[in-house]
Design an enzyme around this catalytic site. Structure first.
Site, mmCIF file in Angstrom:
data_model
loop_
_atom_site.group_PDB
_atom_site.id
_atom_site.type_symbol
_atom_site.label_atom_id
_atom_site.label_comp_id
_atom_site.label_asym_id
_atom_site.label_seq_id
_atom_site.Cartn_x
_atom_site.Cartn_y
_atom_site.Cartn_z
ATOM 1 N N HIS A 1 44.420 41.484 32.197
ATOM 2 C CA HIS A 1 43.334 41.591 31.203
ATOM 3 C C HIS A 1 43.695 42.532 30.051
ATOM 4 O O HIS A 1 43.014 42.523 29.023
ATOM 5 C CB HIS A 1 42.045 42.103 31.856
ATOM 6 N N ASP B 1 41.712 36.488 44.001
ATOM 7 C CA ASP B 1 40.259 36.584 43.963
ATOM 8 C C ASP B 1 39.569 35.233 43.774
ATOM 9 O O ASP B 1 38.347 35.184 43.640
ATOM 10 C CB ASP B 1 39.816 37.581 42.877
HETATM 11 ZN ZN LIG Z 1 40.816 38.700 38.813
#
Ligand SMILES: [Zn+2]
Length: 326
Positions: free
Chosen positions: A158, A283
Site C-alpha cells: 500500500h 487475507d
Molecule cells: Zn491486505
C-alpha cells in the site's frame, strides 16, 4: 552449482525472515475516547510467527536456503519513495517521546520502525540478488526453480511514493523491483499481487513505467475504498502495463483460479517477464477478519504452482514472493 554428497541437483529455494521483523509494533487499534476497548492491531507478529513455526515443525525450513536481510540503503529506498516520505518516517521513528506515531492513512508505528522497515525492504533486495545469482550468473539466467520467499514485516504494497498507508511503511516489492532493474538491467519485471486488498502503492509507483507490469487481484473496493478498478490500466509509456481484477466479496477458489487462468497467466505469457515478484497476502483467506473472500490453503497452493510454472517458462524460475497481509 555442484550438488553435494551425491544428492540430486536441486536449485535452492531462498528464504528471508529475521526475528527483528517480529518486533515491529504498529500499536493497538483503539479509540478509547469513543468508549471502545483497545484490541491488538490486525497486523501483528503472531500470524507471521505461526507461519515460521509451521515451516520449522514441518521440516520445510531445513530445505530452504536462508538469506540474511541487510538494511536497504537510502538510495535504494529513493528509487521508489520521495525524500520527504523517507525523512518523515526516519524522524518520527527516532522520536521516543511518544509510544506510537502516525504517518499516513491506517499506518502507525512505534519508535525504531524505520530501521525495521529498511531491513524488510533490504530483505526483498537480498532475495533479488539470490535469485539473480548475485554477481555470478546475473541476468544471463540461472537455474530453473530459483524461487524465494520473504516473510517480512512491515508489509509494503500500500505504500506509495510519497506516503505510507495501510500498515505499510516502505513498499518492499517496489524497492526490490527498482533494484532489480537498476542492478541487473532488467526491462520486464512483473508483480502479481493476490493480497485481498488492492496493491495501490505498487501500481502508482510504476503506473507510467513499462518495465514493471503490475497485476492485482483484490476484493472489489475493500481497501483502499474505490481503488483498483478494471479501468486503471497504466499511463504514458506504461499504458497497458497495469492490470486490475477486482473480485466481488464472497469470491472463492473458483473465481480466483479463473482469474489466474484467464487473466494472470495469459498476461505473463504476453509480457515474458525476466523476474516475477509476488505480493503474497493471505487475507483473502476465509479465516481473515479484514475481508470477505473465501480462499483455502489449496487455492494458495494453486497460485504457487501457477506462478512457479510461469516463472519456469519465462525467467528460469526466478520468483521473489514477499509477505503482505494476513
Ligand atoms: Zn491486505
Amino acid at each position: 552449482m555442484a550438488a553435494q554428497n551425491g544428492a540430486a541437483k536441486k536449485a535452492p529455494f531462498h528464504f528471508c525472515c529475521e526475528e527483528i521483523f517480529m518486533w515491529h509494533e504498529p500499536g493497538a487499534t483503539q479509540n478509547t475516547r469513543k468508549g471502545l476497548q483497545p484490541t491488538p492491531h490486525f497486523e501483528s507478529a503472531e500470524s507471521k510467527r505461526r507461519l515460521h513455526n509451521l515451516l520449522e515443525v514441518s521440516g520445510t525450513l531445513d530445505a530452504l536456503t536462508r538469506v540474511r536481510a541487510r538494511p536497504a540503503p537510502p538510495e535504494a529506498l529513493a528509487r521508489a519513495h520521495s525524500a520527504a516520505h523517507i525523512d518523515n518516517v526516519r524522524k518520527l521513528s527516532a522520536d521516543s517521546s511518544k509510544g506510537c506515531h502516525r504517518a499516513g492513512d491506517a499506518l502507525s508505528f512505534s519508535p525504531g520502525a524505520y530501521e525495521i522497515a529498511c531491513l524488510a525492504a533490504g530483505g526483498a533486495m537480498a532475495l533479488v540478488d539470490a535469485v539473480m545469482g548475485g554477481s555470478e550468473a546475473g541476468a544471463r539466467g540461472g537455474e530453473a526453480g530459483r524461487g524465494a520467499y520473504g516473510l517480512v514485516r512491515p508489509p509494503g504494497h500500500h505504500a506509495t511514493r510519497d506516503e505510507g498507508m495501510g500498515f505499510c511503511i516502505f513498499n518492499n516489492v517496489a524497492v526490490a523491483a527498482a533494484h532489480a532493474i537498476e542492478a541487473y538491467g532488467l526491462e520486464r519485471v512483473a508483480v502479481v499481487d493476490f493480497d485481498v486488498h488492492h496493491g495501490n502503492g505498487t501500481q502508482s509507483i510504476f503506473y507510467d513505467d513499462p518495465k514493471v507490469l503490475t497485476i492485482s487481484l483484490h476484493q472489489d473496493s475493500n481497501y483502499p475504498i474505490g481503488s483498483g478498478p478494471i479501468t486503471d490500466t497504466g499511463a504514458g509509456a506504461g499504458a497497458g502495463f497495469c492490470i486490475n481484477a477486482p473480485l466481488p466479496p464472497g469470491s472463492g477458489g473458483g473465481a480466483y483460479r479463473a482469474a489466474f487462468d484467464r487473466i494472470v497467466l495469459p498476461a505473463l505469457d504476453a509480457y515474458r517477464p525476466q523476474l516475477i515478484f509476488v505480493s503474497a497476502g493471505f487475507d483473502a483467506s476465509a479465516m481473515d477478519p479484514l475481508a470477505s473472500q473465501m480462499l483455502v490453503a489449496d487455492d494458495y497452493a494453486y497460485f504457487g504452482r501457477a506462478l512457479a510454472g510461469a516463472a519456469a517458462k519465462h525467467c528460469p524460475g526466478r520468483v521473489v514472493a514477499m509477505h503482505e497481509g494476513g
